[in-house]
Design an enzyme around this catalytic site. Structure first.
Site: not given
Length: 662
Positions: A377, A493, A495, A506
């Protein structure tokens, strides 16, 4: 089963190129043209045509960030806790904050080639010393071909390899269609639009697209899709790109194999030659390796960084170079994955022996032809990977390079073309690999997974009720946790891409809002009428829409506070706001959520970001709705969350139907 049905409209009639490949004459055909085989589709508008003129990510106003932060905290805290945090925010806004904000703006003005959060955000990933697997390696499972005969492992693998190389070449030669969000596709996703903007200078091209109500997106991450890897280094890892490499890395039973998939001119090798090499690898009689080097990529980053120089010094420099510089790595697994639970476990982490988690993308193909993409990532986000998946899957189904019955090429000797990469391992490295395996098994052994395939309603139904489908899914998550925790609230959270801006990545949508809190209380704790409950759903939808809009426009609070904290850390003095326990609480993400909708993807998933959290991947579409949940034992229970989610969705459905929930 939580699976997508594939539209039979994905069809392709083999042309001359494919017929030549099947006969084995393709590699000798002098009329072969790269334009007909080597590319996804040649765009009239160059790939990076809009990159120079993309707007820059705005630095939010300090007072707006403080206001948004307090609103999010108010949804989590009780009255006494909130007053304490409110005082800390007031002090920050009046005292330390303005100086930090001014310094951030000053730095931003000096670096107009990027945005204010890009460098510290890369550092956040690359300096993280935790293992990348589970912490930074999500997966996306691809749809099957609607024709079962095309899902045979080596056939599908070959077609995905060729389509991936087509995408790579189309991208690297800058003829991949630019990523553009068309607000009104009928007017802007047209040949007229392309013919106009292609002639505009790059410095003003974005403004030309804007006149069509079309919004080009940042594509800076795309360069790391291929020939790219993460290298472990002490304190901070490195992203390495190896331009010009021509080989593919294949893993099977923990062994590494390499062969060229591009010729000397950079053209894609014949597909039946690639098939021949894969067949040769699949027939290799070697047993699973006793010391799978791939396990080193599952280690703590400092541990791996300390081991790598020793591995290099032991005579493995050229071997590691072949691994690092490969166009990409593809894993051939020797077991089938017949259920969604098997898919989650296999494609999220497997047993660790047949993966190289440092590589930017790692397609995985099971023995029954199921396919998934596991990706690292740090270099980029779902937008780039999703585009790669969409184009590659579509191309492999509509324009397969080989077909059932295609014979592997007899014009090549795979025993000479395929290189088995042998590692020289001394006792220290062997011991390190065994320790890595033990640690990996311990961690993955505590990870629970479960899924929900829900049939009660779908995306069209929700839109028909004038609600945001995403807000409904997020409310269901809040309701489920509220029920499980006996009325507690948790940091959440979601994104949201900021790729509408230069180097945008993001922003966080804090989807646990005052509106969702009131909705949960109305549904679970009060004698509210059905009409009153329905009104809270509308309020949730409106609040969620506003938060998502602000986040997409770079107007959340998370990235701004993150950048301000980094500046404060450099000065050695941390303002009281960042030491506030409630700041720590809101950044301890219990509910980590994400969704990606695509006709090429069945579902995806990821691990929780904190030990007592949930990793929640979800989809809401016209044909399906579902959740993929991961948790760590003994902190949480994934099956309990699934049951609570199903009950929450049923409750929402009852309310929307005008019924009092049971």
């Amino acid at each position: 089963m939580f699976l997508r049905k594939v539209s039979p409209s994905f069809r392709y009639t083999p042309g001359l190129t494919n017929i030549l490949q099947q006969t084995g004459l393709y590699q000798w055909c002098p009329s072969r043209t790269a334009s007909s085989f080597d590319y996804i589709k040649r765009s009239k508008v160059p790939t990076y045509h809009f990159q120079k003129s993309l707007p820059r990510l705005p630095v939010p106003k300090l007072e707006d960030t403080c206001r948004r932060y307090l609103l999010s905290q108010k949804a989590l805290l009780d009255e006494c806790e909130f007053r304490s945090t409110e005082a800390a925010v007031k002090l920050f806004q009046e005292k330390e904050g303005p100086a930090l904000h001014s310094k951030l703006v000053e730095q931003d003005n000096k670096n107009k080639h990027t945005n204010y959060v890009s460098e510290p955000w890369f550092d956040m990933y690359l300096k993280d010393r935790r293992a990348v697997v589970l912490n930074h390696t999500p997966f996306m499972t691809l749809i099957n071909d609607h024709r079962p005969e095309y899902n045979e492992q080596l056939l599908r693998c070959t077609n995905l390899i060729v389509s991936s190389l087509r995408f790579m070449k189309t991208l690297e030669e800058k003829v991949l269609e630019p990523e553009v969000f068309h607000l009104n596709p009928k007017k802007s996703d047209t040949e007229t639009f392309r013919n106009v903007v292609r002639w505009l200078p790059e410095a003003v091209s974005w403004y030309g697209a804007y006149m069509f109500n079309a919004y080009p997106l940042d594509m800076s991450q795309y360069k790391n899709l291929f020939r790219s890897t993460r290298i472990p280094r002490p304190e901070k890892d490195e992203l390495l790109i190896s331009p010009g490499s021509r080989h593919l890395l294949v893993m099977r039973k923990g062994h590494f194999y390499s062969f060229d998939v591009l010729d000397e001119n950079g053209s894609i090798k014949p597909a039946n030659e690639i098939l021949a090499h894969l067949k040769y690898i699949s027939q290799d009689s070697r047993p699973p390796t006793k010391y799978p080097v791939g396990l080193l990529s599952t280690e703590n980053r400092d541990t791996w960084a300390n081991l790598r120089p020793h591995l290099l010094a032991a005579g493995n420099e050229e071997t590691l170079k072949m691994v690092d510089s490969a166009t990409f790595v593809i894993s051939l697994d020797c077991h089938s994955v017949e259920t969604p639970m098997e898919m989650i476990e296999t494609f999220l982490h497997g047993d660790g022996t047949n993966r190289w988690f440092d590589k930017s993308i790692n397609p995985v193909i099971s023995s029954d032809g199921r396919a998934s993409i596991n990706f690292e990532h740090s270099w980029g986000d779902g937008v780039a990977v999703l585009r790669y998946i969409n184009e590659t899957v579509k191309d492999s189904i509509e324009r397969p390079a080989i077909h059932p019955g295609t014979e592997a090429s007899t014009f090549v000797d795979s025993s000479k073309c395929v290189q088995h990469l042998d590692f020289n391992l001394d006792s220290k490295m062997k011991d390190a690999i065994l320790k890595a395996k033990a640690r990996f098994d311990d961690v993955t052994g505590t990870l629970e997974k479960d899924f929900l395939d829900y049939k009660g309603f779908n995306k069209s139904y929700v839109k028909g009720k004038k609600l945001s489908p995403d807000s409904v899914m997020q409310l269901a998550i809040q309701m489920a946790y509220y029920k499980l925790s006996s009325g507690k609230r948790a940091a959440t959270y979601e994104s949201c891409s900021t790729s509408a801006y230069k180097h945008g990545r993001t922003e966080t949508v804090r989807s646990g809002t005052l509106a969702t809190r009131k909705a949960c209380e109305a549904i679970f704790n009060s004698p509210a009428s059905v009409a009153e409950m329905s009104a809270t759903l509308q309020d949730c939808s409106k609040a969620h829409f506003q938060l998502t809009k602000e986040a997409a426009m770079g107007q959340g609070f998370d990235r701004h506070l993150f950048a301000l904290r980094k500046i404060a850390e450099q000065s050695g003095t941390l303002p009281g706001l960042f030491a506030d326990p409630h700041y720590q609480l809101i950044n301890h993400i219990i509910l980590s959520t994400s969704t990606l909708s695509s006709p090429a993807i069945e579902f995806g998933g990821f691990a929780p970001v904190v030990p007592n959290g949930f990793g929640i991947g979800y989809v809401i579409e016209d044909e399906r709705l579902g959740f993929n949940i991961t948790t760590y034992k003994p902190h949480q229970n994934s099956s309990d969350m699934i049951a609570a989610l199903e009950e929450s969705l049923n409750t929402i459905h009852d309310i929307l139907e005008g019924r009092r929930p049971l």
